[in-house]
Design a protein around this motif. Sequence first.
Motif, PDB file in Angstrom:
ATOM      1  N   ASN A  98      47.278  34.241  44.626  1.00 13.96           N
ATOM      2  CA  ASN A  98      48.271  35.231  44.190  1.00 13.96           C
ATOM      3  C   ASN A  98      49.007  34.768  42.941  1.00 13.96           C
ATOM      4  O   ASN A  98      49.328  35.568  42.068  1.00 13.96           O
ATOM      5  N   THR A  99      49.263  33.451  42.857  1.00 11.85           N
ATOM      6  CA  THR A  99      49.907  32.907  41.659  1.00 11.85           C
ATOM      7  C   THR A  99      48.995  33.129  40.459  1.00 11.85           C
ATOM      8  O   THR A  99      49.445  33.575  39.389  1.00 11.85           O
ATOM      9  N   ALA A 100      47.715  32.858  40.640  1.00 11.86           N
ATOM     10  CA  ALA A 100      46.744  33.050  39.548  1.00 11.86           C
ATOM     11  C   ALA A 100      46.665  34.524  39.156  1.00 11.86           C
ATOM     12  O   ALA A 100      46.579  34.857  37.969  1.00 11.86           O
ATOM     13  N   LEU A 101      46.742  35.411  40.148  1.00  9.90           N
ATOM     14  CA  LEU A 101      46.669  36.855  39.860  1.00  9.90           C
ATOM     15  C   LEU A 101      47.871  37.297  39.036  1.00  9.90           C
ATOM     16  O   LEU A 101      47.732  38.023  38.047  1.00  9.90           O
ATOM     17  N   SER A 102      49.051  36.827  39.444  1.00 13.39           N
ATOM     18  CA  SER A 102      50.262  37.202  38.729  1.00 13.39           C
ATOM     19  C   SER A 102      50.182  36.736  37.269  1.00 13.39           C
ATOM     20  O   SER A 102      50.466  37.494  36.341  1.00 13.39           O
ATOM     21  N   ARG A 135      49.310  37.819  31.530  1.00 10.07           N
ATOM     22  CA  ARG A 135      48.504  37.505  30.333  1.00 10.07           C
ATOM     23  C   ARG A 135      47.861  38.771  29.755  1.00 10.07           C
ATOM     24  O   ARG A 135      47.774  38.956  28.555  1.00 10.07           O
ATOM     25  N   LEU A 136      47.449  39.668  30.654  1.00 10.30           N
ATOM     26  CA  LEU A 136      46.788  40.905  30.218  1.00 10.30           C
ATOM     27  C   LEU A 136      47.793  41.989  29.815  1.00 10.30           C
ATOM     28  O   LEU A 136      47.402  43.071  29.376  1.00 10.30           O
ATOM     29  N   GLY A 137      49.082  41.712  30.048  1.00 10.25           N
ATOM     30  CA  GLY A 137      50.115  42.700  29.743  1.00 10.25           C
ATOM     31  C   GLY A 137      50.105  43.861  30.729  1.00 10.25           C
ATOM     32  O   GLY A 137      50.528  44.969  30.384  1.00 10.25           O
ATOM     33  N   ARG A 138      49.632  43.602  31.940  1.00 11.76           N
ATOM     34  CA  ARG A 138      49.600  44.643  32.978  1.00 11.76           C
ATOM     35  C   ARG A 138      50.773  44.448  33.930  1.00 11.76           C
ATOM     36  O   ARG A 138      51.231  43.328  34.130  1.00 11.76           O
ATOM     37  N   PRO A 139      51.234  45.533  34.557  1.00 10.54           N
ATOM     38  CA  PRO A 139      52.348  45.352  35.490  1.00 10.54           C
ATOM     39  C   PRO A 139      51.947  44.499  36.704  1.00 10.54           C
ATOM     40  O   PRO A 139      50.791  44.551  37.135  1.00 10.54           O
ATOM     41  N   VAL A 140      52.906  43.739  37.169  1.00  8.57           N
ATOM     42  CA  VAL A 140      52.680  42.947  38.396  1.00  8.57           C
ATOM     43  C   VAL A 140      53.116  43.815  39.565  1.00  8.57           C
ATOM     44  O   VAL A 140      54.258  44.264  39.612  1.00  8.57           O
ATOM     45  N   PRO A 141      52.199  44.120  40.502  1.00 14.75           N
ATOM     46  CA  PRO A 141      52.573  45.014  41.611  1.00 14.75           C
ATOM     47  C   PRO A 141      53.749  44.470  42.423  1.00 14.75           C
ATOM     48  O   PRO A 141      53.922  43.251  42.531  1.00 14.75           O
ATOM     49  N   GLN A 142      54.511  45.395  42.998  1.00 13.67           N
ATOM     50  CA  GLN A 142      55.693  45.014  43.761  1.00 13.67           C
ATOM     51  C   GLN A 142      55.343  44.031  44.886  1.00 13.67           C
ATOM     52  O   GLN A 142      56.051  43.055  45.103  1.00 13.67           O
ATOM     53  N   PRO A 194      37.324  38.704  49.714  1.00 15.92           N
ATOM     54  CA  PRO A 194      37.667  39.888  48.913  1.00 15.92           C
ATOM     55  C   PRO A 194      39.118  39.929  48.416  1.00 15.92           C
ATOM     56  O   PRO A 194      39.408  40.565  47.410  1.00 15.92           O
ATOM     57  N   GLY A 195      40.015  39.226  49.090  1.00 17.38           N
ATOM     58  CA  GLY A 195      41.429  39.240  48.680  1.00 17.38           C
ATOM     59  C   GLY A 195      41.740  38.273  47.540  1.00 17.38           C
ATOM     60  O   GLY A 195      42.886  38.207  47.084  1.00 17.38           O
ATOM     61  N   LYS A 196      40.722  37.539  47.077  1.00 14.84           N
ATOM     62  CA  LYS A 196      40.957  36.586  45.967  1.00 14.84           C
ATOM     63  C   LYS A 196      40.784  37.354  44.661  1.00 14.84           C
ATOM     64  O   LYS A 196      39.828  37.170  43.899  1.00 14.84           O
ATOM     65  N   TYR A 197      41.724  38.254  44.443  1.00 16.27           N
ATOM     66  CA  TYR A 197      41.576  39.231  43.358  1.00 16.27           C
ATOM     67  C   TYR A 197      41.416  38.594  41.982  1.00 16.27           C
ATOM     68  O   TYR A 197      40.661  39.095  41.147  1.00 16.27           O
ATOM     69  N   SER A 198      42.152  37.480  41.713  1.00 18.42           N
ATOM     70  CA  SER A 198      42.089  36.899  40.364  1.00 18.42           C
ATOM     71  C   SER A 198      40.670  36.399  40.076  1.00 18.42           C
ATOM     72  O   SER A 198      40.185  36.514  38.955  1.00 18.42           O
ATOM     73  N   HIS A 199      40.003  35.897  41.102  1.00 13.96           N
ATOM     74  CA  HIS A 199      38.635  35.391  40.939  1.00 13.96           C
ATOM     75  C   HIS A 199      37.711  36.518  40.443  1.00 13.96           C
ATOM     76  O   HIS A 199      36.961  36.353  39.480  1.00 13.96           O
ATOM     77  N   TYR A 200      37.816  37.683  41.093  1.00 12.02           N
ATOM     78  CA  TYR A 200      36.931  38.794  40.716  1.00 12.02           C
ATOM     79  C   TYR A 200      37.313  39.362  39.348  1.00 12.02           C
ATOM     80  O   TYR A 200      36.441  39.700  38.541  1.00 12.02           O
ATOM     81  N   LEU A 201      38.630  39.408  39.104  1.00 12.35           N
ATOM     82  CA  LEU A 201      39.073  39.925  37.796  1.00 12.35           C
ATOM     83  C   LEU A 201      38.570  39.040  36.656  1.00 12.35           C
ATOM     84  O   LEU A 201      38.106  39.544  35.629  1.00 12.35           O
ATOM     85  N   GLU A 202      38.662  37.723  36.870  1.00 11.79           N
ATOM     86  CA  GLU A 202      38.182  36.786  35.832  1.00 11.79           C
ATOM     87  C   GLU A 202      36.697  37.017  35.581  1.00 11.79           C
ATOM     88  O   GLU A 202      36.230  36.975  34.441  1.00 11.79           O
ATOM     89  N   ARG A 203      35.951  37.280  36.647  1.00  8.46           N
ATOM     90  CA  ARG A 203      34.503  37.511  36.482  1.00  8.46           C
ATOM     91  C   ARG A 203      34.245  38.808  35.722  1.00  8.46           C
ATOM     92  O   ARG A 203      33.386  38.863  34.850  1.00  8.46           O
ATOM     93  N   TRP A 204      35.019  39.862  36.041  1.00  5.32           N
ATOM     94  CA  TRP A 204      34.876  41.119  35.301  1.00  5.32           C
ATOM     95  C   TRP A 204      35.200  40.908  33.828  1.00  5.32           C
ATOM     96  O   TRP A 204      34.539  41.458  32.935  1.00  5.32           O
ATOM     97  N   LEU A 205      36.244  40.058  33.594  1.00  2.00           N
ATOM     98  CA  LEU A 205      36.667  39.805  32.207  1.00  2.00           C
ATOM     99  C   LEU A 205      35.625  39.004  31.432  1.00  2.00           C
ATOM    100  O   LEU A 205      35.643  38.985  30.210  1.00  2.00           O
ATOM    101  N   SER A 255      35.740  43.672  28.134  1.00  2.00           N
ATOM    102  CA  SER A 255      37.009  43.282  27.519  1.00  2.00           C
ATOM    103  C   SER A 255      38.150  43.916  28.319  1.00  2.00           C
ATOM    104  O   SER A 255      37.942  44.901  29.040  1.00  2.00           O
ATOM    105  N   ALA A 256      39.340  43.307  28.165  1.00  2.00           N
ATOM    106  CA  ALA A 256      40.479  43.696  29.004  1.00  2.00           C
ATOM    107  C   ALA A 256      40.768  45.202  28.924  1.00  2.00           C
ATOM    108  O   ALA A 256      41.091  45.821  29.945  1.00  2.00           O
ATOM    109  N   HIS A 257      40.623  45.773  27.721  1.00  2.00           N
ATOM    110  CA  HIS A 257      41.000  47.192  27.601  1.00  2.00           C
ATOM    111  C   HIS A 257      40.015  48.123  28.330  1.00  2.00           C
ATOM    112  O   HIS A 257      40.296  49.294  28.517  1.00  2.00           O
TER     113      HIS A 257
END
Length: 176
Positions: A151-155, A160-167, A50-61, A65-67
């Motif tokens: 985490n590198t992939a998530l950042s 790429r999506l123009g979203r803020p990178v969490p602290q 579940p912590g592999k956030y970029s994997h799930y985000l890519e699947r949602w994308l 669409s990003a917006h």
Amino acid sequence: MYCFRAYSWYQHIRSHGDPIANNYTFHTVITANDSSPKPLRDLRNRCLNPGKYSHYLERWLGEYSAHQLHVLDGSLLRAEPATAMNALQKFLKIPHLDYQKLLKYDPKKGFFCQAVSNEKTKCLGKSKGRIYPPMEDRSVKFLRRYYTPHNTALSKLLVRLGRPVPQWLKDELSNG
Ligand SMILES: Nc1ncnc2c1ncn2[C@@H]1O[C@H](COP(=O)(O)OS(=O)(=O)O)[C@@H](OP(=O)(O)O)[C@H]1O
């Protein structure tokens, strides 16, 4: 955040009497390898995936669409829920509710809870925000290394999506 996500799941399943979580330490679970018994590998995957956030985000994308996607930082939701809820309400274009007034930090629970009156709060149940020992340092170290590529992939994806990178993600990658 990814490593607490993994530990939280382990504690969650352990408190439900899961024999694997009760017989093996968190460190043994997350460091299980492909020759470990299947139930141990299954629990490891349930903790780590579940912590592999970029994997799930890519699947949602792949489906939306990003917006159409709102990315919510769980650490922000926990630390500053009103800020996180404001952003969500704006994204959803729904009438504004002032969560600053609706929520109150409950020092006993250690989380923000519903403000019922000036004095009273109504918190989530016992199974949310459990109290358990802190993670061992060696597990934190293992997880930080394990999640570096994710985490590198998530950042990169957030940029790429123009979203803020969490602290937490900035800190994580700069302390590499
Ligand atoms: N306000 C508030 N109250 C209680 N808990 C809060 C709150 N905000 C965030 N959290 C965090 O949410 C975690 C539980 O979320 P989940 O139900 O998705 O986790 S799980 O499915 O049980 O793993 C829970 O995880 P644990 O601390 O491991 O119980 C909390 O860290």
